[in-house]
Enzyme design. Structure first.
Site, PDB file in Angstrom:
ATOM      1  N   SER A  13       0.833  -1.214   0.000  1.00 54.03           N
ATOM      2  CA  SER A  13       0.000   0.000   0.000  1.00 54.03           C
ATOM      3  C   SER A  13       0.864   1.259   0.000  1.00 54.03           C
ATOM      4  O   SER A  13       1.852   1.356   0.735  1.00 54.03           O
ATOM      5  CB  SER A  13      -0.888  -0.016   1.254  1.00 54.03           C
ATOM      6  OG  SER A  13      -1.545   1.220   1.409  1.00 54.03           O
TER       7      SER A  13
ATOM      8  N   LYS B  38      -3.546   3.013  -1.802  1.00 51.76           N
ATOM      9  CA  LYS B  38      -2.931   3.754  -0.719  1.00 51.76           C
ATOM     10  C   LYS B  38      -3.964   3.845   0.411  1.00 51.76           C
ATOM     11  O   LYS B  38      -5.161   3.730   0.165  1.00 51.76           O
ATOM     12  CB  LYS B  38      -2.600   5.158  -1.240  1.00 51.76           C
ATOM     13  CG  LYS B  38      -1.834   5.951  -0.258  1.00 51.76           C
ATOM     14  CD  LYS B  38      -1.214   7.193  -0.820  1.00 51.76           C
ATOM     15  CE  LYS B  38      -0.584   7.974   0.334  1.00 51.76           C
ATOM     16  NZ  LYS B  38       0.344   7.153   1.123  1.00 51.76           N
TER      17      LYS B  38
ATOM     18  N   LEU C 229       0.316   9.979   5.021  1.00 55.89           N
ATOM     19  CA  LEU C 229      -0.949   9.487   4.466  1.00 55.89           C
ATOM     20  C   LEU C 229      -1.826  10.559   3.829  1.00 55.89           C
ATOM     21  O   LEU C 229      -3.017  10.677   4.148  1.00 55.89           O
ATOM     22  CB  LEU C 229      -1.754   8.742   5.551  1.00 55.89           C
ATOM     23  CG  LEU C 229      -1.035   7.593   6.246  1.00 55.89           C
ATOM     24  CD1 LEU C 229      -1.891   7.030   7.374  1.00 55.89           C
ATOM     25  CD2 LEU C 229      -0.681   6.495   5.265  1.00 55.89           C
TER      26      LEU C 229
ATOM     27  N   CYS D  52      -2.102   3.249  13.124  1.00 58.74           N
ATOM     28  CA  CYS D  52      -2.513   4.611  13.441  1.00 58.74           C
ATOM     29  C   CYS D  52      -2.439   4.804  14.956  1.00 58.74           C
ATOM     30  O   CYS D  52      -2.959   3.975  15.709  1.00 58.74           O
ATOM     31  CB  CYS D  52      -3.950   4.819  12.975  1.00 58.74           C
ATOM     32  SG  CYS D  52      -4.552   6.464  13.338  1.00 58.74           S
TER      33      CYS D  52
ATOM     34  N   ILE E 288       5.488  -6.634   6.874  1.00 52.77           N
ATOM     35  CA  ILE E 288       5.513  -5.627   7.907  1.00 52.77           C
ATOM     36  C   ILE E 288       5.215  -4.248   7.304  1.00 52.77           C
ATOM     37  O   ILE E 288       5.534  -3.995   6.132  1.00 52.77           O
ATOM     38  CB  ILE E 288       6.892  -5.592   8.639  1.00 52.77           C
ATOM     39  CG1 ILE E 288       8.018  -5.215   7.716  1.00 52.77           C
ATOM     40  CG2 ILE E 288       7.174  -6.846   9.351  1.00 52.77           C
ATOM     41  CD1 ILE E 288       9.374  -4.984   8.412  1.00 52.77           C
TER      42      ILE E 288
ATOM     43  N   THR F 214       6.035  -0.082   7.922  1.00 56.72           N
ATOM     44  CA  THR F 214       7.350   0.535   8.162  1.00 56.72           C
ATOM     45  C   THR F 214       7.679   0.588   9.654  1.00 56.72           C
ATOM     46  O   THR F 214       6.789   0.674  10.500  1.00 56.72           O
ATOM     47  CB  THR F 214       7.386   1.965   7.590  1.00 56.72           C
ATOM     48  OG1 THR F 214       6.295   2.694   8.135  1.00 56.72           O
ATOM     49  CG2 THR F 214       7.290   1.954   6.081  1.00 56.72           C
TER      50      THR F 214
ATOM     51  N   GLY G 196       8.515  -6.305   3.009  1.00 56.39           N
ATOM     52  CA  GLY G 196       9.596  -5.641   3.715  1.00 56.39           C
ATOM     53  C   GLY G 196      10.905  -5.906   3.008  1.00 56.39           C
ATOM     54  O   GLY G 196      11.487  -6.980   3.129  1.00 56.39           O
TER      55      GLY G 196
ATOM     56  N   THR H 210       9.100  -0.423  -1.512  1.00 57.68           N
ATOM     57  CA  THR H 210      10.126   0.563  -1.848  1.00 57.68           C
ATOM     58  C   THR H 210      10.816   0.275  -3.185  1.00 57.68           C
ATOM     59  O   THR H 210      11.173   1.196  -3.919  1.00 57.68           O
ATOM     60  CB  THR H 210      11.151   0.612  -0.688  1.00 57.68           C
ATOM     61  OG1 THR H 210      10.425   0.963   0.503  1.00 57.68           O
ATOM     62  CG2 THR H 210      12.239   1.633  -0.921  1.00 57.68           C
TER      63      THR H 210
HETATM   64  C1  LIG Z   1       6.520   6.052   0.582  1.00 56.55           C
HETATM   65  C2  LIG Z   1       5.743   4.977   1.303  1.00 56.55           C
HETATM   66  C3  LIG Z   1       4.367   5.138   1.501  1.00 56.55           C
HETATM   67  C4  LIG Z   1       3.643   4.147   2.181  1.00 56.55           C
HETATM   68  N1  LIG Z   1       2.300   4.315   2.367  1.00 56.55           N
HETATM   69  C5  LIG Z   1       1.585   3.359   3.009  1.00 56.55           C
HETATM   70  C6  LIG Z   1       0.183   3.490   3.157  1.00 56.55           C
HETATM   71  O1  LIG Z   1      -0.441   4.453   2.679  1.00 56.55           O
HETATM   72  N2  LIG Z   1      -0.480   2.518   3.839  1.00 56.55           N
HETATM   73  C7  LIG Z   1       0.163   1.400   4.350  1.00 56.55           C
HETATM   74  O2  LIG Z   1      -0.509   0.543   4.943  1.00 56.55           O
HETATM   75  N3  LIG Z   1       1.494   1.238   4.185  1.00 56.55           N
HETATM   76  C8  LIG Z   1       2.201   2.181   3.532  1.00 56.55           C
HETATM   77  N4  LIG Z   1       3.560   2.007   3.338  1.00 56.55           N
HETATM   78  C9  LIG Z   1       4.215   0.768   3.838  1.00 56.55           C
HETATM   79  C10 LIG Z   1       4.422  -0.262   2.714  1.00 56.55           C
HETATM   80  O3  LIG Z   1       3.195  -0.692   2.163  1.00 56.55           O
HETATM   81  C11 LIG Z   1       5.214  -1.487   3.242  1.00 56.55           C
HETATM   82  O4  LIG Z   1       4.466  -2.081   4.285  1.00 56.55           O
HETATM   83  C12 LIG Z   1       6.589  -1.129   3.781  1.00 56.55           C
HETATM   84  O5  LIG Z   1       7.173  -0.080   3.037  1.00 56.55           O
HETATM   85  C13 LIG Z   1       7.571  -2.330   3.795  1.00 56.55           C
HETATM   86  O6  LIG Z   1       7.809  -2.832   2.494  1.00 56.55           O
HETATM   87  P1  LIG Z   1       9.070  -2.352   1.560  1.00 56.55           P
HETATM   88  O7  LIG Z   1      10.299  -2.441   2.418  1.00 56.55           O
HETATM   89  O8  LIG Z   1       9.056  -3.306   0.405  1.00 56.55           O
HETATM   90  O9  LIG Z   1       8.786  -0.938   1.147  1.00 56.55           O
HETATM   91  C14 LIG Z   1       4.296   2.977   2.667  1.00 56.55           C
HETATM   92  C15 LIG Z   1       5.685   2.828   2.445  1.00 56.55           C
HETATM   93  C16 LIG Z   1       6.403   3.803   1.770  1.00 56.55           C
HETATM   94  C17 LIG Z   1       7.880   3.603   1.548  1.00 56.55           C
END
Ligand SMILES: Cc1cc2nc3c(=O)[nH]c(=O)nc-3n(C[C@H](O)[C@H](O)[C@H](O)COP(=O)(O)O)c2cc1C
Length: 303
Positions: free
Chosen positions: A18, A46, A74, A131, A191, A193, A247, A270
């Site tokens: 997301s 998102k 968000l 949240c 996971i 972040t 992750g 990412t």
């Molecule tokens: C720029 C950015 C925006 C994100 N926005 C959301 C979000 O709106 N809702 C959500 O549940 N997670 C959000 N995440 C978390 C990601 O969906 C994901 O759980 C997290 O980044 C770990 O995966 P990755 O290491 O592959 O990025 C966001 C992550 C990033 C980097």
């Protein structure tokens, strides 16, 4: 590599995380070519909230060794804006649509779930429970009892698959996963972040001045992959609902490792900022690994 996930037919196990892939902007940039070769087997929106949000003031990103910290905050059009403007465009994607929602109280989350449930274009709901509770400052999803209460409150409001996106910023993530399952979640995802801080790179003060407009932010990318593997593995030992693992996934081997740890579906986050076609590439790499050995465990022995 086709699979059934919570009643959804997925062509392969790779979806987006997301908030990390703007399918509407991608459609504008790549036109119908995007629909012919969509990088993911389902699209996760998102996070949307009840009211529109502007997000955090800039700066919103900080690069770290092998990862990044974001404090996007968000930003979104709110429920009404999403349903009126984004949903018609997202409904044209050639894959199932999972809408991710977040609220700061159980009532707010219930309103979001009811509204999303009423739309046939949406195939499943993901609850982002990272949240903060306004009273405790802890993520709603960090306290298994509070999480169970939220999930139990919204479960009767929808027959659509309900995926609970757990927070990694908790002392006992498997206990939270178990609470979500017991309260009726159809799947868990993790996971999100990891809470992180970046001091201003040029101005030294005590306490440190934050670089990010939001103060703290969320860490993602390759640096969190080992944490994701540990948490997915621990959650898989505790629950029997399917797991969406994510992750730091940047290639097919990383995706296979999360599947081996107990995930059914893997989300790419990412990495899509670096390579917008990462979903397609990772799916192909995973396919090649599977083709070599026929099963996941064998793949690992072959590496
Ligand atoms: C720029 C950015 C925006 C994100 N926005 C959301 C979000 O709106 N809702 C959500 O549940 N997670 C959000 N995440 C978390 C990601 O969906 C994901 O759980 C997290 O980044 C770990 O995966 P990755 O290491 O592959 O990025 C966001 C992550 C990033 C980097």
């Amino acid at each position: 590599m086709a699979l059934a996930f919570c009643g959804l037919d997925l062509a392969h196990p790779i979806v987006n995380g997301s908030g990390t892939y703007d399918a509407i902007a991608a459609r504008r940039a790549f036109g119908d070519a995007l629909l012919e070769a969509f990088p993911f087997s389902a699209f996760v929106s998102k996070t949307i909230t009840l009211k529109p949000r502007d997000g955090n003031p800039p700066p919103r990103l900080f690069e770290t060794p092998a990862g990044m910290i974001n404090s996007i905050g968000l930003p979104n059009k709110g429920l009404e804006g999403y349903l009126a403007h984004d949903l018609p465009e997202l409904a044209r994607l050639p894959v199932p649509l999972i809408t991710n929602v977040m609220g700061s109280t159980a009532d707010e989350i219930a309103q979001l779930v009811e509204a999303v449930d009423a739309r046939a274009e949406i195939d499943a709901i993901e609850l982002n429970v990272s949240c903060p509770n306004v009273k405790t400052g802890l993520d709603i999803g960090a306290d298994p009892r509070e999480l169970a209460a939220v999930v139990a409150r919204v479960r009767p409001l929808t027959a659509k698959p309900l995926i609970v996106k757990l927070t990694p910023n908790a002392s006992d993530v498997p206990a939270a996963a178990q609470a979500a399952e017991d309260a009726g979640a159809d799947a868990v995802s993790l996971i999100n972040t990891l809470r992180a801080f970046a001091p201003h790179p040029r101005i030294r003060t005590r306490p440190p001045r934050p670089w990010l407009g939001g103060g703290t932010g969320g860490m993602s990318g390759p640096a969190v992959r080992a944490v994701a593997l540990a948490q997915v593995r621990a959650v898989a030992e505790r629950v029997s609902v399917p797991i969406v693992g994510m992750g730091g996934v940047a290639n097919g081997h990383h995706a296979a490792q999360l599947l081996d740890a107990g995930a059914t579906v893997v989300a790419v986050g990412t990495e899509s900022f670096r390579d917008p076609a990462a979903g397609t590439r990772i799916q192909r790499e995973l396919h090649d690994l599977f083709a070599k050995s026929g099963n996941i465990a064998q793949t690992v022995r072959d590496v």
